[in-house]
Design an enzyme around this catalytic site. Structure first.
Site, PDB file in Angstrom:
ATOM      1  CG  ASP A   9      -2.259  -0.954   0.982  1.00 61.73           C
ATOM      2  OD1 ASP A   9      -2.607  -1.501  -0.027  1.00 61.73           O
ATOM      3  OD2 ASP A   9      -2.741  -1.024   2.202  1.00 61.73           O
ATOM      4  NE  ARG A  49      -1.651   2.844  14.279  1.00 59.81           N
ATOM      5  CZ  ARG A  49      -0.823   1.871  13.907  1.00 59.81           C
ATOM      6  NH1 ARG A  49       0.507   2.480  13.314  1.00 59.81           N
ATOM      7  NH2 ARG A  49      -1.250   0.663  13.382  1.00 59.81           N
TER       8      ARG A  49
HETATM    9  N1  ARG Z   1      -7.900  -2.699  16.567  1.00 62.01           N
HETATM   10  C1  ARG Z   1      -6.622  -2.313  17.167  1.00 62.01           C
HETATM   11  C2  ARG Z   1      -6.584  -0.880  17.242  1.00 62.01           C
HETATM   12  O1  ARG Z   1      -7.457   0.153  16.639  1.00 62.01           O
HETATM   13  C3  ARG Z   1      -5.667  -2.617  16.188  1.00 62.01           C
HETATM   14  C4  ARG Z   1      -5.397  -1.990  14.989  1.00 62.01           C
HETATM   15  C5  ARG Z   1      -4.400  -2.598  14.157  1.00 62.01           C
HETATM   16  N2  ARG Z   1      -3.997  -2.068  12.598  1.00 62.01           N
HETATM   17  C6  ARG Z   1      -3.752  -2.852  11.801  1.00 62.01           C
HETATM   18  N3  ARG Z   1      -3.615  -2.275  10.789  1.00 62.01           N
HETATM   19  N4  ARG Z   1      -3.983  -4.241  11.770  1.00 62.01           N
HETATM   20  O2  ARG Z   1      -5.896  -0.174  17.755  1.00 62.01           O
END
Ligand code: ARG
Length: 419
Positions: A18, A98
């Protein structure tokens, strides 16, 4: 066709399909793309090749930065001090990275004089929300783009576009899951996991063994904390990265850290999520237990409420909010006395504490003991009970009808023979 030049853009670059496709795609929109790859302890070992890959895809420059220590100091340890688990279970491994990614993107954009930043999140997850809310909070003048959300390629179109732009597409069968990993854990979603009735297949896991296959011997480790942060294992000082890696291994081998949950997403729907967070699960348990002897009852109670808020804010992208700042200040104030050593047993999926000691413990054996050496003033209990019970006694004097007790009820229903 010539496109209008828009200026520099910093792309959070993972090296995957991506974000690789995003490079020529953003270039086509008129941006000079600078790739920024952040090492946060993900399993991928191709950090060196990533720079080359970015340039080959058309980036004008590629940074690769090791942010592992910063990640632990600024995000993981504050989360541990807060025993942060979203909805009581998820240690926020993905969510915590993040705000740091946002911070690094904005830092790089300011340094490079870029007009925009971009990330590879889809329009369905909450990572987009976190990164964009955080970027906008840090510098609202820098635009945030989400090519994967905007380009509306099908998987096939994306592959064709990649091939046309000389980007190698994965030849092996695509990983059946969406994975995100770092030092604090690994998130596994999509594929067969989307049906909550399906058992997570063996292949979904990479850091933990199945508890039933874990060794029959229990592993005992002693974890020493200073001001709420683990600093030594079995008496040996370790730096943060070493310690987390050690715990991931030790706990993972014992089958500790698997989480299988349906989680309420910020974007409005429920989602089946599987995590494996061996170090996080074991360290949070150890820390939480140590707090029971080093914090006062009222601080523990209020802290518990704020722990829930902390986890929600981290989950919902509110890392840079004033409430988060105030909450962290509260947590830090409480952690000054969270010192000591916890003895933990790792055994077939469980991490249990069976011993604790601390120089700042407020547990008093002299007060608690039922044996010789008791200093508890038992005579004082009489007056205490009188005053403590007074409000209820007063109420019951007025509301006598509420006094029907279960034995009386039984007799009314079944007669004296019931006795
Ligand atoms: N559900 C989790 C969160 O929102 C994990 C996100 C993981 N991201 C992924 N691209 N698999 O924090």
């Amino acid at each position: 066709m010539t496109v209008e030049k828009k200026g520099k853009l910093i792309l959070a670059y993972s090296g995957g399909l991506d974000t690789s496709v995003a490079i020529p795609w953003l270039k086509d929109q008129g941006y000079d793309v600078i790739a920024l790859t952040m090492h946060v302890g993900q399993q991928s070992d191709e950090m060196d090749e990533i720079r080359e890959k970015a340039i080959k895809a058309g980036a004008v420059k590629a940074y690769v930065v090791d942010l592992r220590e910063a990640f632990v100091d600024t995000f993981v340890w504050p989360a541990l001090k807060s025993n942060a688990v979203y909805q009581g279970v998820y240690p926020l491994n993905s969510a915590l990275s993040r705000p740091m990614i946002a911070q690094a993107l904005i830092w790089c954009a300011e340094k490079e004089g870029a007009v925009a930043v971009a990330h590879g999140c889809t329009g369905k997850g909450q990572d987009q929300v976190r990164i964009e809310v955080c970027c906008n909070a840090l510098n609202p003048d820098i635009e945030v783009l989400a090519p994967v959300r905007d380009w509306q390629f099908t998987r096939e179109e994306e592959m064709d576009y990649a091939e046309a732009h000389n980007i190698s597409v994965p030849t092996t069968r695509q990983n059946p899951y969406s994975i995100d990993d770092n030092l604090w854990g690994r998130s596994i979603e999509c594929g067969v996991l989307e049906d909550p009735w399906n058992k997570p297949p063996k292949g979904a896991y990479a850091l933990t063994v199945d508890p039933k296959d874990a060794p029959d011997e229990e592993v005992t480790i002693e974890i020493t904390f200073e001001a709420g942060i683990p600093v030594a294992i079995n008496g040996k000082k370790m730096d943060s990265l070493e310690l987390i890696e050690f715990m991931n291994k030790a706990a993972g081998q014992a089958g500790v850290g698997r989480i299988d949950m349906v989680e309420d997403r910020l974007v409005g729907f429920k989602s089946r999520e599987v995590y494996e967070c061996p170090a996080a699960v074991a360290l949070i348990e150890a820390h939480r237990k140590l707090e029971t002897i080093t914090l006062s009852k009222d601080v523990l109670k209020t802290k518990k409420e704020l722990e829930v808020r902390f986890a929600e804010m981290a989950y919902e992208g509110y890392w840079f909010s004033p409430l988060m700042e105030a909450t962290q200040a509260f947590m830090d104030a409480t952690q000054k006395s969270v010192n000591g050593t916890v003895r933990m047993i790792l055994y077939k999926g469980n991490a249990t504490v069976n011993g604790m000691k601390s120089d700042t413990s407020v547990y008093s054996k002299e007060l608690a003991t039922y044996s010789a050496g008791d200093i508890f003033d038992q005579a004082a209990a009489v007056g205490f009970i009188k005053i403590w019970g007074m409000p209820i006694k007063t109420w019951r004097q007025v509301h006598k009808d509420k006094n029907v007790n279960p034995i009386e009820k039984l007799i009314i229903a079944k007669g004296e023979g019931a006795l």
